[in-house]
Design an enzyme around this catalytic site. Structure first.
Site, PDB file in Angstrom:
ATOM      1  N   ASP A  47      38.692  41.377  37.508  1.00  0.00           N
ATOM      2  CA  ASP A  47      39.829  42.279  37.286  1.00  0.00           C
ATOM      3  C   ASP A  47      40.418  42.784  38.596  1.00  0.00           C
ATOM      4  OD1 ASP A  47      37.391  43.858  37.604  1.00  0.00           O
ATOM      5  OD2 ASP A  47      38.572  45.626  37.050  1.00  0.00           O
ATOM      6  N   GLU A 100      35.480  46.135  36.777  1.00  0.00           N
ATOM      7  CA  GLU A 100      34.862  46.832  37.906  1.00  0.00           C
ATOM      8  C   GLU A 100      35.740  47.978  38.380  1.00  0.00           C
ATOM      9  OE1 GLU A 100      33.884  47.858  42.063  1.00  0.00           O
ATOM     10  OE2 GLU A 100      35.774  47.125  41.283  1.00  0.00           O
TER      11      GLU A 100
HETATM   12 ZN   LIG Z   1      36.476  45.205  44.151  1.00  0.00          ZN
END
Ligand SMILES: [Zn+2]
Length: 422
Positions: free
Chosen positions: A92, A186
């Site tokens: 992501d 994340e």
């Molecule tokens: Zn990162």
């Protein structure tokens, strides 16, 4: 791809330029897992490519995590050297800037000075605001066109690990057993929430998600939060003398008693802070304050807790008719304590692999959280390794062709070192 110099694009960079074009922005306001379905678009491509290379066991689970094993090559068929290495990168990109229609540009060899980006005249790569650029003179800088982020955080890590997988198919150097994992979400702090560590089966791991070239991160803050609740007494202001107890005033006094030189906006490097970041329900009868406490050392953290309790004590003395309660709770610990306890070779071996390549791995402190901190806390020591990118989460984000190649070479050296010594 618009490039001013598209000759000699190495395979790891070619991969990187492909992956950054796939929009994988995560979304903190979504409760879904992954937070955005589109992250799976890249995950699916990674599985297809891994299977196409010759890793039939590569798969994506229901959440969008991708797993793949790269078999070890032993020293003289010995049964030793059994450490299993986890290598992770996240698919992501940050919610801070758009990751849609990323148009990566590979600039010609950098000669210093300002690089204009064609998509937005107000966005330039300028050594004035990004002095790191000057360490990369002669290299080919990669940026977006200025209208989006680049996504080097962490598609650089993704491209490096994918290229590593491909290159290892025809590489018979000694190496440790590797478990690859491409993670989701994340950037919104949920990167490893649904990751099954037993199934992953690694003893030591690295996230390839660090910034500045030749750095390793294995220290985060100790973190705690203080919740303060102030109850006052409300009466008509016209008849309030000696009776009214103003919770809003008391809360304001408590906040102003926090040292201004120990705030996030006035500290850096190894300095911790007290950060009163929220005042809730503030009126005469009731007021709440939320304060973040951050410090790299346990001792520093204890001092900060003590200071808050002293400030509260003073307020209680000054306003005996108010009810002031405080509750301080731990959030997370400096990951270094877990790494030291479980297997500090995760740091020393990384330093040795760098030495063999002829450079020194510098420590970069993390003044925030990381997936590796949460994995370390769960028993898998996971320092963070550089991927060569800079100015993350912004339209000024950049990496270089040479950094990507160097980061890939370093990851290979690291895996070889573990294979020989781990
Ligand atoms: Zn990162």
């Amino acid at each position: 791809m618009s490039t001013t110099s598209n000759i000699d694009i190495p395979p790891v960079v070619e991969r990187f330029l492909r992956y950054v074009r796939i929009d994988t922005q995560s979304d903190a306001s979504s409760d879904a897992v992954p937070s955005t379905e589109k992250q799976k678009n890249l995950s699916r491509i990674l599985v297809d490519e891994l299977q196409g290379m010759g890793y039939p066991d590569a798969f994506m689970d229901q959440y969008g995590y991708v797993f793949c094993t790269i078999r070890r090559i032993r020293v003289h068929n010995s049964e030793e050297n059994q450490t299993v290495l986890g290598l992770l990168a996240h698919v992501d990109t940050a919610p801070d800037e758009s990751g849609e229609n990323v148009n990566p540009i590979v600039h010609g060899p950098y000669e210093g000075g300002v690089i204009p980006l064609p998509g937005d005249p107000s966005v330039t790569l300028d050594p004035e605001r990004s002095p790191g650029l000057l360490d990369h003179i002669g290299e080919r800088i990669i940026s977006s066109d200025g209208t989006t982020l680049l996504g080097s955080d962490d598609k650089a890590g993704v491209a490096i690990l994918m290229q590593l997988a491909e290159d290892f198919l025809s590489d018979d150097n000694v190496r440790a057993e590797i478990r690859l994992c491409f993670t989701i979400d994340e950037e919104i702090g949920r990167g490893v929430d649904y990751m099954d560590l037993d199934a992953f089966g690694a003893d030591v791991a690295y996230t390839i998600d660090g910034s500045s070239i030749n750095t390793i991160s294995f220290e985060t803050f100790n973190a705690a939060v203080a919740m303060i609740d102030v109850k006052g007494r409300s009466v008509h202001p016209g008849y309030a003398r000696g009776v009214l107890v103003n919770a809003a005033r008391i809360a304001a006094e408590i906040v102003s008693a926090m040292p201004a030189d120990e705030a996030p906006e006035t500290t850096e490097l190894r300095e911790g802070y007290l950060h009163p970041y929220k005042i809730t329900e503030s009126d005469v009868t009731r007021s709440g304050i939320q304060i973040m406490l951050r410090d790299f050392s346990d001792k520093g953290m204890e001092k900060k807790k003590k200071l808050i309790l002293e400030i509260i004590e003073k307020a209680r003395t000054r306003y005996p008719d108010a009810l002031i309660e405080v509750d301080i709770s731990e959030q997370y610990k400096n990951m270094r304590s877990y790494i030291e306890e479980i297997d500090f070779r995760s740091v020393t071996f990384a330093q040795k692999a760098a030495e063999i390549m002829g450079f020194t791995l510098e420590e970069e402190l993390i003044r925030g959280g990381t997936d590796g901190a949460r994995l370390s806390e769960r028993g898998l020591p996971t320092p963070n390794i550089f991927n060569g990118g800079y100015d993350y989460h912004s339209r000024f984000e950049w990496n270089t062709v040479e950094n990507l190649e160097h980061s890939l070479a370093y990851c290979k050296a690291l895996v070889q070192y573990w294979g020989e010594n781990g």
